[in-house]
Motif scaffolding. Structure first.
Motif, PDB file in Angstrom:
ATOM      1  N   ASP A 196       0.806  -1.215   0.000  1.00  0.00           N
ATOM      2  CA  ASP A 196       0.000   0.000   0.000  1.00  0.00           C
ATOM      3  C   ASP A 196       0.844   1.272   0.000  1.00  0.00           C
ATOM      4  O   ASP A 196       0.291   2.377  -0.016  1.00  0.00           O
ATOM      5  CB  ASP A 196      -0.920   0.018   1.231  1.00  0.00           C
ATOM      6  N   LEU A 231      -4.596  10.517  -3.868  1.00  0.00           N
ATOM      7  CA  LEU A 231      -5.707   9.579  -4.029  1.00  0.00           C
ATOM      8  C   LEU A 231      -5.235   8.128  -4.016  1.00  0.00           C
ATOM      9  O   LEU A 231      -6.045   7.215  -3.831  1.00  0.00           O
ATOM     10  CB  LEU A 231      -6.446   9.867  -5.339  1.00  0.00           C
ATOM     11  N   LYS A 254      -3.903   4.881   0.854  1.00  0.00           N
ATOM     12  CA  LYS A 254      -4.997   4.173   1.511  1.00  0.00           C
ATOM     13  C   LYS A 254      -5.657   5.060   2.554  1.00  0.00           C
ATOM     14  O   LYS A 254      -4.988   5.645   3.398  1.00  0.00           O
ATOM     15  CB  LYS A 254      -4.476   2.891   2.164  1.00  0.00           C
ATOM     16  N   GLY A 255      -6.976   5.179   2.463  1.00  0.00           N
ATOM     17  CA  GLY A 255      -7.716   5.998   3.420  1.00  0.00           C
ATOM     18  C   GLY A 255      -8.125   7.348   2.884  1.00  0.00           C
ATOM     19  O   GLY A 255      -8.853   8.086   3.560  1.00  0.00           O
ATOM     20  N   VAL A 256      -7.697   7.692   1.656  1.00  0.00           N
ATOM     21  CA  VAL A 256      -8.050   8.983   1.057  1.00  0.00           C
ATOM     22  C   VAL A 256      -9.157   8.776   0.027  1.00  0.00           C
ATOM     23  O   VAL A 256      -8.949   8.114  -0.996  1.00  0.00           O
ATOM     24  CB  VAL A 256      -6.833   9.652   0.399  1.00  0.00           C
ATOM     25  N   SER A 257     -10.310   9.322   0.301  1.00  0.00           N
ATOM     26  CA  SER A 257     -11.443   9.243  -0.629  1.00  0.00           C
ATOM     27  C   SER A 257     -11.438  10.471  -1.530  1.00  0.00           C
ATOM     28  O   SER A 257     -10.719  11.450  -1.283  1.00  0.00           O
ATOM     29  CB  SER A 257     -12.756   9.193   0.148  1.00  0.00           C
ATOM     30  N   ARG A 258     -12.252  10.422  -2.565  1.00  0.00           N
ATOM     31  CA  ARG A 258     -12.345  11.572  -3.472  1.00  0.00           C
ATOM     32  C   ARG A 258     -12.884  12.800  -2.741  1.00  0.00           C
ATOM     33  O   ARG A 258     -12.413  13.921  -2.951  1.00  0.00           O
ATOM     34  CB  ARG A 258     -13.251  11.232  -4.660  1.00  0.00           C
ATOM     35  N   SER A 259     -13.867  12.610  -1.887  1.00  0.00           N
ATOM     36  CA  SER A 259     -14.449  13.741  -1.165  1.00  0.00           C
ATOM     37  C   SER A 259     -13.422  14.371  -0.223  1.00  0.00           C
ATOM     38  O   SER A 259     -13.348  15.599  -0.111  1.00  0.00           O
ATOM     39  CB  SER A 259     -15.694  13.306  -0.388  1.00  0.00           C
ATOM     40  N   LEU A 260     -12.624  13.552   0.441  1.00  0.00           N
ATOM     41  CA  LEU A 260     -11.583  14.077   1.318  1.00  0.00           C
ATOM     42  C   LEU A 260     -10.538  14.828   0.499  1.00  0.00           C
ATOM     43  O   LEU A 260     -10.105  15.928   0.879  1.00  0.00           O
ATOM     44  CB  LEU A 260     -10.927  12.939   2.099  1.00  0.00           C
ATOM     45  N   ASP A 270     -10.889  16.380  -2.364  1.00  0.00           N
ATOM     46  CA  ASP A 270     -11.425  17.649  -2.840  1.00  0.00           C
ATOM     47  C   ASP A 270     -11.426  18.710  -1.737  1.00  0.00           C
ATOM     48  O   ASP A 270     -11.244  19.901  -2.014  1.00  0.00           O
ATOM     49  CB  ASP A 270     -12.846  17.460  -3.376  1.00  0.00           C
TER      50      ASP A 270
END
Length: 280
Positions: free
Chosen positions: A136, A149, A152-158, A160
């Motif tokens: 990872d 992105l 691990k643990g980073v979403s698209r919303s976070l 942005d």
């Protein structure tokens, strides 16, 4: 009767084709306007850099956030130039700064922010010979903010939410410089204190501004002032259509055009308002 049905069907077909044609025309016009905005934005970034450096050479005090503008037929250009040392550099930011980034802007709980910050430190670090490789982790530099992105643990919303505060390849600065920090970073340093943020933003635009009120989080503040800049250009057309173009430049490194700076990153142009929509 069959003739009437045929005429009705043909009418619907023609109406549909006309609608598609109008849509194609609107899309073509938008693509053309976007291409115009890209060219105007890139040119404005060059002119803003030139104006800032000419002011500096003349001996005039230059504000930490330099503003430049021009108005032509049917279009207005507004550019601001600020040092990259005011941004959170993913390759150099300290762990406490990353934690505050994810808490204040990413709206994560402290524990989740601490875990993510620790992962980023490991992700960009080097693996020892004795260490078992973690699939990872990259064990290498962030080449663009979008690389976050992959963590691990980073979403698209976070992503942005924190993107406006991020930089890569912006010089060595583990902390951030208040005088060139964008509003999103100032929010972190001020702990959400709006009056303190307003004070800093006013000082950023004053030539030769003196001492400013200190941050409530002094451990996150540094004084690095690398000759690397972020230039943001707003391209405002008369019909209300507005685009934003962002370029990153390094002074002292000549580009292909032999100017005393080079652009090392150009972000995709973004449409920020529609025709007929009041622009901020």
């Amino acid at each position: 009767m069959m003739l009437l049905w045929f005429i009705a069907a043909m009418s619907l077909l023609v109406t549909g084709l006309m609608g598609e044609a109008k849509l194609d025309i609107r899309l073509s016009q938008l693509y053309l306007r976007q291409a115009q905005a890209e060219a105007l934005g890139d040119g404005a970034a060059q002119r803003a850099m030139q104006a800032m450096l000419e002011m500096r050479r003349s001996g005039e005090p230059v504000p930490s956030v330099f503003e430049w503008g021009d108005e032509q037929a049917q279009v207005q250009l507004i550019a601001n130039v600020r040092g990259a040392s005011g941004y959170v550099d993913l390759n150099w930011a300290t762990e406490p700064l990353l934690v505050e980034l994810f808490v204040e802007l990413g709206e994560l709980e402290s524990q989740a922010a601490a875990v993510l910050a620790s992962t980023i430190i490991k992700w960009r670090g080097q693996k020892s010979e004795q260490e078992v490789a973690d699939p990872d982790l990259r064990y290498g530099r962030f080449e663009a903010p979008e690389d976050l992105l992959l963590v691990k643990g980073v979403s698209r919303s976070l992503f942005d939410k924190v993107l406006p505060a991020l930089a890569v390849n912006s010089g060595w600065h583990p902390e951030v410089n208040i005088m060139s920090a964008p509003p999103e970073v100032l929010r972190i340093l001020a702990g959400g204190d709006e009056s303190l943020m307003d004070h800093w933003q006013q000082a950023q635009r004053e030539p030769g501004a003196g001492a400013v009120q200190p941050s409530v989080k002094p451990e996150l503040v540094g004084s690095s002032n690398e000759p690397i800049y972020r230039i943001e250009v707003l391209i405002k057309f008369a019909d209300g259509l507005v685009f934003r173009r962002v370029r990153w430049a390094e002074y002292g490194q000549k580009g292909l055009d032999q100017l005393p700076w080079r652009f090392f990153r150009t972000e995709p142009i973004v449409r920020v308002s529609q025709p007929g929509t009041p622009a901020n």
